[in-house]
Design a protein around this motif. Structure first.
Motif, short mmCIF file in Angstrom:
data_model
loop_
_atom_site.label_atom_id
_atom_site.label_comp_id
_atom_site.label_asym_id
_atom_site.label_seq_id
_atom_site.Cartn_x
_atom_site.Cartn_y
_atom_site.Cartn_z
N LEU A 28 -8.72 -4.87 8.13
CA LEU A 28 -9.20 -4.24 9.35
C LEU A 28 -8.04 -3.92 10.30
O LEU A 28 -7.99 -2.85 10.90
CB LEU A 28 -10.24 -5.13 10.02
N THR A 29 -7.09 -4.84 10.44
CA THR A 29 -5.93 -4.53 11.28
C THR A 29 -5.04 -3.49 10.61
O THR A 29 -4.41 -2.67 11.28
CB THR A 29 -5.12 -5.79 11.59
N PHE A 30 -5.00 -3.49 9.29
CA PHE A 30 -4.24 -2.45 8.57
C PHE A 30 -4.82 -1.07 8.87
O PHE A 30 -4.08 -0.13 9.21
CB PHE A 30 -4.26 -2.73 7.07
N PHE A 31 -6.14 -0.91 8.74
CA PHE A 31 -6.75 0.40 8.99
C PHE A 31 -6.55 0.83 10.44
O PHE A 31 -6.40 2.02 10.72
CB PHE A 31 -8.24 0.37 8.64
N ALA A 32 -6.55 -0.11 11.36
CA ALA A 32 -6.38 0.24 12.77
C ALA A 32 -4.95 0.65 13.08
O ALA A 32 -4.72 1.42 14.01
CB ALA A 32 -6.78 -0.94 13.66
N GLY A 33 -3.98 0.18 12.31
CA GLY A 33 -2.59 0.41 12.65
C GLY A 33 -1.86 1.42 11.80
O GLY A 33 -0.83 1.92 12.22
N THR A 34 -2.38 1.75 10.61
CA THR A 34 -1.66 2.66 9.73
C THR A 34 -1.83 4.09 10.20
O THR A 34 -2.60 4.40 11.12
CB THR A 34 -2.13 2.50 8.28
N GLU A 35 -1.13 5.00 9.55
CA GLU A 35 -1.25 6.41 9.87
C GLU A 35 -2.63 6.93 9.47
O GLU A 35 -3.21 6.46 8.50
CB GLU A 35 -0.16 7.21 9.15
N PRO A 36 -3.16 7.92 10.19
CA PRO A 36 -4.53 8.39 9.91
C PRO A 36 -4.69 8.97 8.51
O PRO A 36 -5.73 8.78 7.87
CB PRO A 36 -4.78 9.43 10.99
N ILE A 77 -3.02 8.08 5.86
CA ILE A 77 -3.02 6.97 4.92
C ILE A 77 -4.36 6.26 4.95
O ILE A 77 -4.91 5.87 3.92
CB ILE A 77 -1.86 6.00 5.24
N ALA A 78 -4.93 6.10 6.15
CA ALA A 78 -6.26 5.49 6.26
C ALA A 78 -7.30 6.32 5.54
O ALA A 78 -8.18 5.78 4.85
CB ALA A 78 -6.63 5.32 7.74
N MET A 112 0.85 -1.17 0.00
CA MET A 112 0.00 0.00 0.00
C MET A 112 0.89 1.22 0.00
O MET A 112 1.74 1.37 0.84
CB MET A 112 -0.87 0.02 1.25
N THR A 113 0.72 2.11 -0.97
CA THR A 113 1.50 3.32 -1.00
C THR A 113 0.57 4.51 -1.04
O THR A 113 -0.55 4.44 -1.52
CB THR A 113 2.41 3.38 -2.25
N ASP A 114 1.05 5.60 -0.50
CA ASP A 114 0.30 6.84 -0.59
C ASP A 114 1.26 7.90 -1.05
O ASP A 114 2.40 7.96 -0.62
CB ASP A 114 -0.31 7.22 0.76
#
Length: 745
Positions: free
Chosen positions: A636-644, A646-647, A1-3
């Motif tokens: 779901l764990t990705f969204f909980a742990g990534t930077e806001p 990026i989410a 996943m890149t932003d």
């Protein structure tokens, strides 16, 4: 996943190597800058702004200094020239890590301006020539800071991002060079919950993990640069059921994303004589970058919004009012420029179109739009890069033509009667396949960063738009790889997905095989998913084909370069079709490669790492093994742990973690882990806060608990991108060893 160069803040232990800094309040430190009095007027989105950054002076760190690893074949990229175009600042990895260098365009005497081991990511020379601003990643992680240094290597200081709880990245300079725009991220919360409602370690605590989760029982000691975890089973740890499956992700206490975020843009005086001026603040922002300021400073061109919904915004600096907004394409963040008189905006956009083109937007005195027209377009090709000369009269246009670049120059002469006035285009032949950056370099001169399938990245300069000359300090073509094994030139391949969508990619044939001899083959999947496979030299592919393995690198749906509809074809439930694309590409590699159907592997980085995890459980009998690099295993764990931020950006692409919870669960590889049949290797950077390392850890843990051989390579002092030469070499060799062992059986 890149932003697209979103700002990230660090978590977990401090980076292993930090430069010595003087903190405010200590002798020699600059005083904290005062907040401007008109902050409230700039806070147009109602969010609290990040604190104004205070400059932090640093010890001089110009070269020479003992390099981490001295590279024989180095790359040079991201050039930025001084006002008269005679000298250029650039990024070069000749010392084993991307660092800031400078030197003449026509001489080979270059100088190292910052010898610290923190990788450099962006460079910008001030229009008045007095300062060079640049972005670094302390410790190799995702946290970034903005520094400046004088061209002779003196006066080095941090402009923003000195606080480990914040992060910053570059915008443009004011045209008089008195200030530079910098985007600053609001500090993250000290603790946050995971999807099970557990409280994870606060950043900086001794027991903290770079991804915010508890360290597994067999986490190695931190006395090396990397650890390859062996057959010792993982400790399931909190948040995991005894079976290895994630605990119930629908728990009431589970937050969808971390409850913090916000981006603020300041204009900062590099001399430190004036206080930072807050230009704008956005709460819950995905990206926010100042791409240009009008010459009188009255208008700012901002690029904002999440992936797939980027927009250009013209904002008046006096009252922060938005005068104009228009959708723009993903990709290069430098989307446009104002004309010298501020009455025309040249913009790279795909508004209401399949492919990005050059737009001319006529502006009134207050920045309001008076008319919009397309002045340069190509059927079936995106305008990928746009740059204007310092006088604003010459535009350089780089078109993406089936993965390769074609460059054109065009004169611009807008008038009140014809705001879109342009001359005929002039093609400029390229010695490399792909242009990665264009920069103005004085009157009648441009600098180009180029990459090719047979060459290391280098910097070239175009004099009077007639010929291209390689800078003497860029690697020669014969230095691309060690002697004895030249790079493989890829062959384009086209196929049709099972639902009729056209797909394509590049096939690398291992040397020494008969044309019709079946070979073990690695399907390599790029990240993004909006990235595109390009015909450029890949040391990883060179390593794999040197082991006798073919490589097929396709663009599955969601990739850029094939039109906006293709990019959007994987949104929501369309991601299931992207998983089918991987299987269809593997089948085509067998029929057209030719690849051996009994010796196929899948590999990818970032989003490609997610596709690797997913392909191994959606198509369990297709591949013999896989290597997933920095991939998501559970959305779901990705969204909980990534930077806001990026989410915020990823929700549009993958699905919202609250509204689309069941879809995200169905798309997550962890939801089908029982289907896994083959061994796998996961690779992750220890400081990755884009895709936290826990994403790889939980998949490897679950595989082992089911008796599937699995290993995890954790690279020290790295984030989402692997930037250090020793780590990159270790990664390539470990991945190639793994593939060779499992495909040559």
């Amino acid at each position: 996943m890149t932003d697209d160069r979103g700002v990230r803040a660090p978590h977990g232990p401090a980076p292993a190597r930090q430069p010595v800094v003087a903190h405010p309040g200590t002798p020699g430190a600059a005083p904290a800058a005062a907040q401007p009095s008109d902050i409230g007027s700039a806070d147009v989105h109602g969010g609290a702004s990040a604190a104004a950054p205070a400059p932090v002076p640093l010890p001089e760190a110009g070269g020479p200094r003992d390099a981490v690893t001295r590279l024989r074949a180095h790359g040079c990229w991201y050039p930025s020239a001084n006002p008269d175009g005679t000298e250029v600042a650039f990024i070069c990895d000749r010392g084993g890590v991307p660092q800031l260098w400078a030197g003449p365009v026509d001489g080979d005497e270059v100088r190292l301006l910052d010898s610290s081991p923190d990788p450099v990511k962006e460079v910008s020379w001030a229009p008045d020539g007095r300062w060079i601003a640049y972005t670094t990643a302390p410790g190799g992680g995702e946290h970034s800071r903005v520094l400046c240094v004088r061209p002779d290597g003196t006066g080095r200081r941090i402009l923003a991002g000195a606080d480990p709880a914040s992060s910053a990245y570059l915008g443009c300079w004011g045209h008089d060079g008195s200030s530079v725009a910098v985007t600053v991220a609001a500090p993250a919360a000290h603790t946050y919950g995971d999807v099970t409602g557990q409280t994870l370690s606060a950043p900086g605590r001794a027991d903290g993990h770079p991804g915010g989760s508890r360290l597994p029982a067999d986490w190695a000691d931190r006395d090396g640069h990397a650890t390859l975890l062996g057959p010792v089973p993982y400790d399931a740890g909190p948040g995991t059921e005894p079976t290895g499956r994630p605990a119930d992700a629908t728990a009431a206490a589970a937050p969808a994303v971390r409850p913090d975020g916000g981006l603020s843009v300041y204009l900062i005086d590099p001399d430190g004589l004036a206080s930072p001026v807050l230009l704008t603040t956005e709460r819950h922002a995905a990206t926010l970058r100042v791409c240009d300021l009008s010459h009188d400073g009255g208008l700012a061109l901002l690029r904002r919004g999440p992936r797939g919904r980027r927009e250009a915004v013209v904002r008046r600096t006096a009252d922060s009012a938005t005068a104009f907004a228009m959708p723009v394409a993903d990709g290069d963040p430098w989307i446009g420029r104002f004309s010298p008189d501020g009455r025309t905006l040249w913009l790279r956009s795909n508004a209401d179109r399949e492919y990005a083109a050059l737009f001319a937007v006529a502006l009134g005195a207050d920045g309001d739009p008076c008319g919009t027209s397309v002045v340069a377009e190509r059927e079936g090709s995106d305008l990928e890069l746009l740059a204007l000369a310092h006088d604003g009269r010459t535009a350089a246009l780089a078109w993406n033509v089936q993965g390769a670049s074609e460059l054109e120059l065009v004169e611009t002469f807008p008038t009140r009667q014809a705001p879109d006035g342009t001359g005929p285009t002039r093609p400029l032949p390229l010695p490399h396949e792909v242009v990665t950056r264009i920069a103005a370099a004085g009157p009648g001169r441009l600098l180009l960063a180029l990459s090719g399938s047979q060459r290391r990245p280098g910097v070239w300069w175009a004099h009077e738009g007639v010929s291209l000359l390689r800078t003497p300090w860029s690697s020669q073509d014969e230095d691309a790889v060690p002697p004895g094994r030249p790079p493989v030139r890829p062959v384009p391949m086209r196929l049709t997905a099972r639902d009729g969508l056209p797909l394509s990619g590049w096939y690398y044939r291992a040397p020494g095989r008969a044309p019709d001899e079946p070979a073990p083959c690695v399907i390599h999947l790029h990240g993004g998913p909006e990235e595109q496979e390009r015909p450029v030299l890949s040391p990883l592919y060179h390593e794999l084909v040197g082991r006798g393995l073919d490589v097929f690198a396709p663009d599955v749906r969601g990739s850029s370069g094939h039109g906006r509809s293709f990019v959007d074809a994987d949104l929501g439930a369309g991601r299931f079709a992207a998983l089918d694309d991987v299987a269809d590409c593997a089948a085509h590699a067998v029929t057209a490669g030719p690849a051996d159907p009994t010796r196929l592997a899948v590999m990818g980085r970032s989003y490609g790492g997610y596709l690797t995890f997913a392909s191994l459980v959606w198509h369990p009998d297709l591949f013999r093994t896989g290597v997933a690099v920095c991939g998501m295993s559970d959305f779901l764990t990705f969204f909980a742990g990534t930077e806001p931020w990026i989410a915020e950006s990823a929700a549009h692409k993958y699905g919202h973690p609250e509204r689309d919870r069941e879809l995200l669960r169905a798309l997550s590889p962890m939801s089908r882990i029982d289907a896994l049949r083959v061994p796998l290797l996961a690779v992750h950077g220890e400081h990755d806060t884009n895709v936290p390392p826990g994403e790889s850890q939980q998949f490897v843990r679950a595989a082992r608990e089911r008796g599937i051989p699995a290993a995890l390579l954790t690279l020290r002092d790295e984030g989402h991108d692997f930037l250090r030469a020793d780590n990159r070499r270790l990664f390539r060799r470990t991945a190639a060893d793994w593939m060779e062992r499992h495909l040559h059986m």
